[in-house]
Design an enzyme around this catalytic site. Structure first.
Site, PDB file in Angstrom:
ATOM      1  CD  GLU A   1      -2.927  -1.190   2.287  1.00  0.00           C
ATOM      2  OE1 GLU A   1      -2.890  -0.265   3.127  1.00  0.00           O
ATOM      3  OE2 GLU A   1      -3.703  -2.160   2.390  1.00  0.00           O
TER       4      GLU A   1
ATOM      5  CG  ASP B   1     -12.430  -2.763   7.164  1.00  0.00           C
ATOM      6  OD1 ASP B   1     -13.314  -3.185   6.397  1.00  0.00           O
ATOM      7  OD2 ASP B   1     -11.212  -2.916   6.956  1.00  0.00           O
TER       8      ASP B   1
ATOM      9  CG  ASP C   1      -6.754  -0.255   9.697  1.00  0.00           C
ATOM     10  OD1 ASP C   1      -7.239  -0.977  10.596  1.00  0.00           O
ATOM     11  OD2 ASP C   1      -6.733  -0.581   8.505  1.00  0.00           O
TER      12      ASP C   1
ATOM     13  CE  LYS D   1     -11.274  -2.427   3.365  1.00  0.00           C
ATOM     14  NZ  LYS D   1     -10.656  -3.561   4.110  1.00  0.00           N
TER      15      LYS D   1
END
Length: 262
Positions: A40, A148, A77, A173
């Site tokens: 990422e 999430d 996160d 998402k």
């Protein structure tokens, strides 16, 4: 993660973000840490503690010439589901012991009092529903609490979370739930219940930039899509700049107002 919310436009915000990113590389290199990046685009050094991860980022923000909290804040996160084992959280490297849900909540309470944090995503495990309720009661009026793993962009699960007072924001998402229709229904449910929607990339990304358009279309105000390197990440930033340019005077940068209770 960093949130350069003190900017006056998205174009300025991405410039600040990239400057902090390169400043962080310099900070890590100066401390003798690795500056290799993951899929990422984030750095993955072998730090001495969890706290040091936040502290080197704050150092990088200052080194880049910006003020932590007023111009650039921290988002977290910790993916706590990965730490969950037999009803407790294993933080071997940082503490050498297991933590209970209440102890994890106390950890996050201490961190938001100590650091300029505006958002916490997956602060507890997806199966720790009672813990999530307690976490939301504890700090949900201070920062954005994003679900999430616990919600999975699923309208039915989000509805259960809303009824139980879990979190105040949902991570979005699109290819997790599968269709644009279901994605929009989940976002609509969130907004109707005063929850935020935080649009996100996935680890296995492509250069497709649709989630940048989605973020603007639903007025989400914030998008998580990786760092200022790797083409599949940068393309989302490029698309947001194109959109801002196209909208011209009708474009409005969300800034700190994008974050729940920030």
């Amino acid at each position: 993660m960093i949130a350069p919310h003190g900017a006056q436009s998205f174009t300025e915000a991405i410039r600040i973000g990239v400057e902090v990113f390169h400043s962080l590389k310099s900070v890590l290199k100066g401390k003798g840490y690795s500056t290799g990046v993951g899929d990422e685009g984030g750095f993955a050094p072998d730090l001495k503690s969890n706290d040091e991860a936040v502290e080197v980022i704050l150092e990088a923000i200052n080194k880049a010439g910006y003020k932590p909290g007023s111009e650039v804040s921290i988002c977290l996160d910790p993916a706590a589901s990965e730490l969950w084992e037999d009803g407790k959280y294993k933080l071997f490297k940082s503490t050498g012991k297991f933590l209970t849900s209440d102890q994890m909540i106390k950890l996050w309470e201490n961190w938001i009092n100590q650091y300029p944090i505006v958002l916490l995503e997956d602060g507890l495990a997806e199966n720790d529903w009672t813990g999530w309720q307690n976490l939301t009661k504890s700090i949900g009026d201070k920062i954005e609490i994003v679900g999430d793993d616990i919600f999975c962009t699923n309208k039915q699960i989000l509805a259960e979370g809303i009824s139980k007072g879990v979190a105040n924001s949902v991570l979005i998402k699109l290819n997790q739930i599968g269709t644009v229709t279901e994605t929009l229904e989940t976002i609509e449910l969130a907004y109707k219940n005063k929850y935020n929607a935080f649009v996100s990339h996935r680890s296995g990304e492509t250069p497709d930039s649709f989630i940048a358009d989605l973020t603007v279309a639903v007025n989400a105000g914030h998008l998580k899509t990786g760092s200022g390197c790797r083409g599949e990440r940068v393309e989302k930033f490029n698309q947001l700049m194109r959109i801002e340019h196209e909208l011209g005077k009708y474009s409005k940068f969300a800034g700190k107002h994008a974050f729940k209770n920030a």
